[in-house]
Design a protein around this motif. Structure first.
Motif, PDB file in Angstrom:
ATOM      1  N   GLU C 184       0.810  -1.230   0.000  1.00 30.17           N
ATOM      2  CA  GLU C 184       0.000   0.000   0.000  1.00 30.17           C
ATOM      3  C   GLU C 184       0.842   1.278   0.000  1.00 30.17           C
ATOM      4  O   GLU C 184       0.469   2.276   0.618  1.00 30.17           O
ATOM      5  CB  GLU C 184      -0.908   0.048   1.227  1.00 30.17           C
ATOM      6  CG  GLU C 184      -1.611  -1.235   1.534  1.00 30.17           C
ATOM      7  CD  GLU C 184      -3.014  -1.228   0.955  1.00 30.17           C
ATOM      8  OE1 GLU C 184      -3.742  -0.270   1.211  1.00 30.17           O
ATOM      9  OE2 GLU C 184      -3.369  -2.196   0.240  1.00 30.17           O
ATOM     10  N   GLY C 185       1.977   1.222  -0.651  1.00 34.81           N
ATOM     11  CA  GLY C 185       2.785   2.430  -0.763  1.00 34.81           C
ATOM     12  C   GLY C 185       3.973   2.487   0.180  1.00 34.81           C
ATOM     13  O   GLY C 185       4.834   3.359   0.047  1.00 34.81           O
ATOM     14  N   VAL C 186       4.045   1.556   1.122  1.00 36.25           N
ATOM     15  CA  VAL C 186       5.146   1.585   2.081  1.00 36.25           C
ATOM     16  C   VAL C 186       6.476   1.299   1.380  1.00 36.25           C
ATOM     17  O   VAL C 186       7.494   1.947   1.650  1.00 36.25           O
ATOM     18  CB  VAL C 186       4.903   0.576   3.225  1.00 36.25           C
ATOM     19  CG1 VAL C 186       6.126   0.480   4.123  1.00 36.25           C
ATOM     20  CG2 VAL C 186       3.690   1.014   4.030  1.00 36.25           C
ATOM     21  N   THR C 187       6.468   0.348   0.453  1.00 38.92           N
ATOM     22  CA  THR C 187       7.699   0.044  -0.274  1.00 38.92           C
ATOM     23  C   THR C 187       8.165   1.250  -1.077  1.00 38.92           C
ATOM     24  O   THR C 187       9.362   1.587  -1.079  1.00 38.92           O
ATOM     25  CB  THR C 187       7.461  -1.183  -1.192  1.00 38.92           C
ATOM     26  OG1 THR C 187       7.183  -2.311  -0.370  1.00 38.92           O
ATOM     27  CG2 THR C 187       8.660  -1.474  -2.068  1.00 38.92           C
ATOM     28  N   ALA C 188       7.237   1.924  -1.742  1.00 39.39           N
ATOM     29  CA  ALA C 188       7.607   3.124  -2.494  1.00 39.39           C
ATOM     30  C   ALA C 188       8.156   4.197  -1.558  1.00 39.39           C
ATOM     31  O   ALA C 188       9.155   4.862  -1.853  1.00 39.39           O
ATOM     32  CB  ALA C 188       6.400   3.661  -3.257  1.00 39.39           C
ATOM     33  N   LEU C 189       7.517   4.371  -0.411  1.00 38.79           N
ATOM     34  CA  LEU C 189       7.963   5.374   0.562  1.00 38.79           C
ATOM     35  C   LEU C 189       9.387   5.085   1.021  1.00 38.79           C
ATOM     36  O   LEU C 189      10.266   5.965   0.991  1.00 38.79           O
ATOM     37  CB  LEU C 189       7.009   5.360   1.763  1.00 38.79           C
ATOM     38  CG  LEU C 189       7.424   6.169   2.978  1.00 38.79           C
ATOM     39  CD1 LEU C 189       7.488   7.647   2.651  1.00 38.79           C
ATOM     40  CD2 LEU C 189       6.462   5.939   4.144  1.00 38.79           C
ATOM     41  N   LEU C 190       9.640   3.846   1.434  1.00 36.80           N
ATOM     42  CA  LEU C 190      10.970   3.501   1.927  1.00 36.80           C
ATOM     43  C   LEU C 190      12.006   3.592   0.813  1.00 36.80           C
ATOM     44  O   LEU C 190      13.135   4.030   1.034  1.00 36.80           O
ATOM     45  CB  LEU C 190      10.956   2.091   2.529  1.00 36.80           C
ATOM     46  CG  LEU C 190      10.013   1.901   3.714  1.00 36.80           C
ATOM     47  CD1 LEU C 190      10.065   0.459   4.207  1.00 36.80           C
ATOM     48  CD2 LEU C 190      10.374   2.842   4.856  1.00 36.80           C
ATOM     49  N   GLY C 191      11.628   3.193  -0.385  1.00 31.95           N
ATOM     50  CA  GLY C 191      12.548   3.282  -1.515  1.00 31.95           C
ATOM     51  C   GLY C 191      12.940   4.724  -1.790  1.00 31.95           C
ATOM     52  O   GLY C 191      14.112   5.045  -2.014  1.00 31.95           O
ATOM     53  N   MET C 192      11.977   5.618  -1.756  1.00 33.75           N
ATOM     54  CA  MET C 192      12.287   7.022  -2.018  1.00 33.75           C
ATOM     55  C   MET C 192      13.160   7.613  -0.915  1.00 33.75           C
ATOM     56  O   MET C 192      14.043   8.427  -1.173  1.00 33.75           O
ATOM     57  CB  MET C 192      10.992   7.824  -2.154  1.00 33.75           C
ATOM     58  CG  MET C 192      10.331   7.601  -3.519  1.00 33.75           C
ATOM     59  SD  MET C 192       8.618   8.190  -3.551  1.00 33.75           S
ATOM     60  CE  MET C 192       8.351   8.397  -5.326  1.00 33.75           C
ATOM     61  N   VAL C 200      17.126  14.261  -2.425  1.00 35.78           N
ATOM     62  CA  VAL C 200      15.685  14.102  -2.654  1.00 35.78           C
ATOM     63  C   VAL C 200      14.948  14.169  -1.319  1.00 35.78           C
ATOM     64  O   VAL C 200      15.383  13.567  -0.350  1.00 35.78           O
ATOM     65  CB  VAL C 200      15.391  12.749  -3.337  1.00 35.78           C
ATOM     66  CG1 VAL C 200      13.897  12.502  -3.472  1.00 35.78           C
ATOM     67  CG2 VAL C 200      16.086  12.677  -4.684  1.00 35.78           C
ATOM     68  N   THR C 201      13.810  14.885  -1.267  1.00 36.90           N
ATOM     69  CA  THR C 201      12.990  14.860  -0.059  1.00 36.90           C
ATOM     70  C   THR C 201      11.672  14.169  -0.379  1.00 36.90           C
ATOM     71  O   THR C 201      11.259  14.089  -1.531  1.00 36.90           O
ATOM     72  CB  THR C 201      12.726  16.276   0.486  1.00 36.90           C
ATOM     73  OG1 THR C 201      11.986  17.018  -0.487  1.00 36.90           O
ATOM     74  CG2 THR C 201      14.014  16.991   0.820  1.00 36.90           C
ATOM     75  N   VAL C 202      10.995  13.693   0.662  1.00 36.68           N
ATOM     76  CA  VAL C 202       9.863  12.782   0.486  1.00 36.68           C
ATOM     77  C   VAL C 202       8.674  13.260   1.317  1.00 36.68           C
ATOM     78  O   VAL C 202       8.852  13.867   2.369  1.00 36.68           O
ATOM     79  CB  VAL C 202      10.270  11.356   0.922  1.00 36.68           C
ATOM     80  CG1 VAL C 202       9.167  10.355   0.644  1.00 36.68           C
ATOM     81  CG2 VAL C 202      11.555  10.919   0.231  1.00 36.68           C
ATOM     82  N   VAL C 203       7.458  12.973   0.843  1.00 41.06           N
ATOM     83  CA  VAL C 203       6.243  13.282   1.604  1.00 41.06           C
ATOM     84  C   VAL C 203       5.444  12.000   1.824  1.00 41.06           C
ATOM     85  O   VAL C 203       5.819  10.932   1.362  1.00 41.06           O
ATOM     86  CB  VAL C 203       5.382  14.341   0.886  1.00 41.06           C
ATOM     87  CG1 VAL C 203       6.163  15.634   0.697  1.00 41.06           C
ATOM     88  CG2 VAL C 203       4.871  13.819  -0.447  1.00 41.06           C
ATOM     89  N   ASN C 204       4.344  12.100   2.523  1.00 39.17           N
ATOM     90  CA  ASN C 204       3.524  10.948   2.894  1.00 39.17           C
ATOM     91  C   ASN C 204       2.918  10.258   1.648  1.00 39.17           C
ATOM     92  O   ASN C 204       2.804  10.878   0.586  1.00 39.17           O
ATOM     93  CB  ASN C 204       2.398  11.409   3.830  1.00 39.17           C
ATOM     94  CG  ASN C 204       1.812  10.252   4.651  1.00 39.17           C
ATOM     95  OD1 ASN C 204       2.171   9.094   4.460  1.00 39.17           O
ATOM     96  ND2 ASN C 204       0.917  10.582   5.550  1.00 39.17           N
ATOM     97  N   ILE C 205       2.529   9.022   1.818  1.00 39.74           N
ATOM     98  CA  ILE C 205       1.969   8.201   0.737  1.00 39.74           C
ATOM     99  C   ILE C 205       0.734   8.862   0.123  1.00 39.74           C
ATOM    100  O   ILE C 205      -0.171   9.292   0.852  1.00 39.74           O
ATOM    101  CB  ILE C 205       1.618   6.800   1.292  1.00 39.74           C
ATOM    102  CG1 ILE C 205       2.879   6.105   1.781  1.00 39.74           C
ATOM    103  CG2 ILE C 205       0.901   5.963   0.253  1.00 39.74           C
ATOM    104  CD1 ILE C 205       2.616   4.885   2.643  1.00 39.74           C
ATOM    105  N   ASP C 206       0.696   8.948  -1.193  1.00 44.14           N
ATOM    106  CA  ASP C 206      -0.444   9.479  -1.960  1.00 44.14           C
ATOM    107  C   ASP C 206      -0.690  10.965  -1.724  1.00 44.14           C
ATOM    108  O   ASP C 206      -1.736  11.487  -2.133  1.00 44.14           O
ATOM    109  CB  ASP C 206      -1.747   8.713  -1.631  1.00 44.14           C
ATOM    110  CG  ASP C 206      -1.771   7.321  -2.233  1.00 44.14           C
ATOM    111  OD1 ASP C 206      -1.056   7.096  -3.225  1.00 44.14           O
ATOM    112  OD2 ASP C 206      -2.514   6.468  -1.729  1.00 44.14           O
TER     113      ASP C 206
END
Lengths: 226, 226, 226, 226, 226, 226, 226, 226
Positions: C184-192, C200-206
């Motif tokens: 549910e997006g956790v893999t994408a979040l951790l990968g980013m 690169v900076t990251v925000v919450n899923i979706d």
């Protein structure tokens, strides 16, 4: 006629070479040097092909080598080998691609184990997707392979990128490279499993060894078909 | 000459068949019927080989079929197909082995997709390790394959057992079958990744589709070598 | 003089536009239509800039629109807007890049919210790394931006690839696209978060919304410096 | 008449032998040698049956042995014992089966603790499912048991396979053997809990000790019924 | 002579009753009513003992019952039964203890399945450790059992408390009762696995069925010893 | 003309400074001192701007410094630097805010790396939200920044509090400070990602380095716009 | 004289009011309306103080109310009450503070249950830390309390901020408000547990009820001391 | 007049004693001995009440003691104290209950810190629920307390059992005692949060310190009410 050899501290499956095309590989962690020596000797006596000890520390490798002659030691892959095969002219062509410098030991393990078992191996290093030109410059080499092993940690994006460039099998090896949210390779593992390129298969974290064995299974399938 | 076709709501990679040996497969969830129709038509026009829609619900399949002729629908694998290939006499021989009745839909997806792409496919069902005689009775069939896909949920023990019986590539597909500690397939996934038989590779949970594409990659490698 | 407005069921922070350059955005889930109407009216009365309702379902948007005039509804981004700004000629140039078709709603939310707040926005879709040529064909457009938002699910490799191509800020938005090991997006979040490209900076899923607000913060910094 | 004995640094439950059929077992980690000595002496004075110290390091075992006579030390199971029972002719027959060489210490702990408490114990090693012939060759021995303890790490497939071969109770002990996706025994634990063979029960990771105590509880039930 | 019966959609292991003392139990979720009917009929024809369908919804049970005569339906345990055994005078005495009202369905499943297979079963409900007097008031009943099944959700403290009161086998069943940090039974599962009372074994979340089968395995061991 | 320099043990991306405005930074863990020396020398020869080694231990820094002249060592940030830039009068103003004393090393890394790359940096320490007056006393300083980096562990509440006080970009760096439920920085990471203040972006755990690079990307965007 | 009342489907602990100062509270989910009616009637007959049903849906509340007179229904807290107490002049002063609008139902449950049990309750809403001025404006009210309950989701920063402002007990209630990395309240829970303000205690996710009971335990301690 | 004292390496909140009734406690891990000395001296000069250093190793405690006179060292709680308070006759009565021997250090920390801050403390050890008679024998002592701290690892069942015996506040401290499925205290933490006894509050793993501070907050509330 018995397929099992009891060494007291371990029972060897000495029938495996016949059944699977390669003898049991000795996983060094947790074994003493005398145990490794005893297993290596037993395998050398009862098998015909290569004998390998994986994940062995340099000092242990040296001590084993003193007791069992004819070895080659690859410290960068933590590998000790007897009776390495030479690749035949029509052997499978394997290319091992690694994302970064820290992924090298795992990539080397994959490349060396596959080579010992008879594959023609090429290695490509430091082609992480943060500099795509590096990967694209090697596209021709990638396309020349029968099977590609991709080794990468962190977000492991390299597997999808490579699988989009070649049509042959891609075996992805996640590594424990990275920190924090890389979670010791779990992020790379999950990324490779849910990657966007079709038909990629994945092995356990840091397991260059498993990738090499999977490539060896493909070479057996190829041989069976000629 | 452009390899990308913009449909407004999606940009198709219409170069993929040439590059990878198989066109983009349409993943139905999240797409409307008109969108699926538009993509299928575009692929049928611009590609030469099979066109597939995966994970499609029966009513949607029926509605798509009304607009785009020449389909075959496999409801047990939730698959819609145009222009399925016929396996050549020397096509790759794939055996799909499934542990239990609940694993069938995933196993069927693997078998049908691989077959559509040209493999000669055999299926073996209900041979979970809780009754080893069932598996051993099929050993000969397993050994006749060029590549084996193992489909299993829960603890997924079948992958290790099968990989010990054959020397060719084994692709393991964990399924979300089970409850509680099976964690929707995560336990099966982790079990297959850390299994005790050497050289097994693994794909995402319930992804019979990925296993079929991985087998197709092997068939490309085989063909390239003859 | 009070910065808080009590509506009975909620207390609004009506000072936020002055403090932060943009009014509180109304997050629709969990609120009734009359509540959304009341908040929107209060904000329209007490703020000067744009008023936004995010993640609103089509029927609710229609009902709110009947009570509060002057709206624009973007169903693909689930967004309802009053008083959208027009980008000035020297406004920040934002490029939103999305990996696949399923990532569109999140990408659209990022693009539309940023546009409403005054940015000059460009969108690039379907450039996942499994077909690198698609991404590389857009390199020039990417390099023309002041800030890039990358939207991707599954293994989220696109963030690293894009960040290697541009020198300006890259904001990565993981999406819940994918199944199984995509979690549910956790893999994408951790990968980013653990990606191999620097800075690169990251925000919450979706959360296309958060990325847009982060871009807006950058536009405030830019303006403050002229 | 008090069931609790206060040693200053610990309060012993000296009534447990009467209530549960076996005295409190001393878990060595975290205790000093003088503390272990004091507890062992107190138990030897106030209980009648066997006294055990588990998970004790060799040097600590030697030091304890110097102060409290009559011990037996089993270094491979990290076990120190006084007053081991001899199995009666009609004692429960326990078979301990272990998948691999690395599972031995846990299997030994289960076998030795059960033996000390009076069971007739047999051990079977190195019968992992990657070589099913090894397991099947021992089927007769397995069927001769009243209860079977299965010790396995990695995917722990052995528990399901054994449980399909015998009708008596099967107690599964997951071990922390493996790396990466084996997650220190968690994968084995979850696999055993969600295994496909009916009626298997499971204990904590690496806890050969708990399996032995569970077998002892069965022997109490058996005795109570004669 | 064949031990496997192929029904087209499933292959039955019709040898299991002979091998394991109880026929395959039909797990209803995911099966259609006609499939359940076909399996039940096949088992009734080829097995001699009880036939069970578990986790079946009331309407499905009614529809199955119309096609296959002689059933008993236990809606509180979602169980459908043919040919329930009557406990012999010397049958195993099983006590099922449940912590709270919400744990009843799981406890009922354990009790009924064990009873159908021939055990003498007693049930104790609502004795959670937050009111210890309730548990202690039943101590005598607990001590009269040959084996105890403890059913509890949330922190699952009941397993340790009961295991401290009896010397016979304790099988712990975690339930998905609770919310938030109870994590659908995971907290109860982990609590039971790491509990402080010695020799407790654990089964999967909500699996009253597995506990009953484990008790049945004990009854087979008992019978084998007389 | 080649953008890649092969050092045997690593391939350097010597084109990165041109493409991204800053050379590859050397991550010391896992590299030997001779390897670090070789990379540093190669970069100093082929790049024009600053060269940095991050996460280097004091002894290793001393040994590298002996071979490659002109360094500055910042032990509190584990940083080794050559050719640090001096901030221009119109350089970006960065404020780094840290919650507690234990967060200092990470905050120092962010501040020093950004400074070396040319930013005007201010640091504010020990302003955790458990004493809000400390934070509020620094509000004016916070508002003077072009971009703010917030460094905090445990529940990481500081990010939301700061983001509510300023309108410019806020980059949140979770730290591994804390124990138990802080889970080595995971709790801080998740808290920052799901924080209640709009438009905050987040980087990997303990990665002051990434925050500095993200700030540098902003400074490039700013410069590009003048 | 019996402290347990068996209703057939549940056994009530009717001694709890005497032992703990408050009767068993009826948790509605999973219970039928007739069951709730039966329990409520039994408690009203055998206890003297307030009787509560928590987490009850509006229609069920209406149906229960028709059978058992004298109720008050609080739909915003999903609470049904009989015999609410009136706070005495010297009753404990409880302040419930909530971060956002979505946290209201949980905050209302805490406030109403505590009030029914006799506390003097004040509520403060919408004072999340993203606008610190809102919280600081209520500092005086906070300091007037004997105990403070803080209700917050997402990163739950409010608990630390409030605990830094008052010296009395702070009970933190994490809520499931948020999405993505908020993980249904887990992030808030972990954040509150590892928060930087000293002496905060925490309850389960969304459990306003537990916080109210904890406050009631404090009021019993206070009363016991006068 | 400044509430913050800058020591160079840390900024002290020297206003906390006035605001919160107790000075900042020095958490030793990660600080050098000279830093601890400097902080302790600063606090002793500027605060009036007790000064504490927690989690300090014996050698460090000795070295600190040499520089700052008047200390008491409690090695079993890793605590260093100056100016411990003496409990007044009407001070709060705190009982600390610990499940097992391995939980002692945490229980001692709770007891000693609370005592230093002025509470009247009683300790009860080794009363785990696996031997309920031990706990019940101490019921009277438990009921004499104003507040109870329960310290337990593994499944942490003791918290529910104690909370069922007393009506006053119960603060539960999970410990990292246990192995495997105990997950370093996570299982105990989750068990205590989802326990079946009403009104229990929980603190971080192994944080006897937080429990003591929470008890101190209660004593402040009590004092405020007299």
């Amino acid at each position: 006629m018995s397929a099992a050899l009891d060494l007291g501290f371990a029972v060897l499956d000495v029938d495996r070479e016949r059944r699977q095309g390669v003898a049991e590989v000795v996983y060094a962690p947790g074994k003493t040097v005398p145990q490794i020596v005893a297993i290596a000797q037993a395998l050398l006596e009862r098998q015909e092909g290569p004998v390998l000890v994986s994940r062995i520390e340099p000092e242990d490798a040296a001590r084993v080598g003193r007791s069992v002659r004819g070895w080659t030691h690859h410290p960068d892959a933590r590998l000790l080998v007897w009776r390495a095969r030479r690749p035949a002219a029509d052997a499978i062509r394997l290319t091992v691609v690694a994302a970064g410098t820290a992924d090298r030991p795992v990539a080397r393990e994959a490349a060396l184990v596959a080579g010992v078992l008879g594959a023609r191996v090429r290695e490509i290093h430091d082609v992480g997707v943060a500099g795509l030109h590096r990967l694209l410059a090697r596209e021709r080499e990638l396309r020349a392979a029968d099977v590609v092993v991709v080794v990468a940690g962190m977000e492991a994006a390299l597997a999808s990128a490579v699988a989009g460039l070649v049509a042959v099998p891609v075996i992805a090896v996640p590594t424990s490279v990275g920190y924090g949210a890389a979670f010791e390779g779990v992020t790379a593992l999950l990324g490779m499993l849910s990657g966007c390129a079709a038909g990629v298969t994945v092995v356990n974290i840091d397991s260059g060894f498993t990738a090499a064995l999977a490539a060896h299974r493909m070479s057996i399938a190829l041989r069976g078909r000629r």
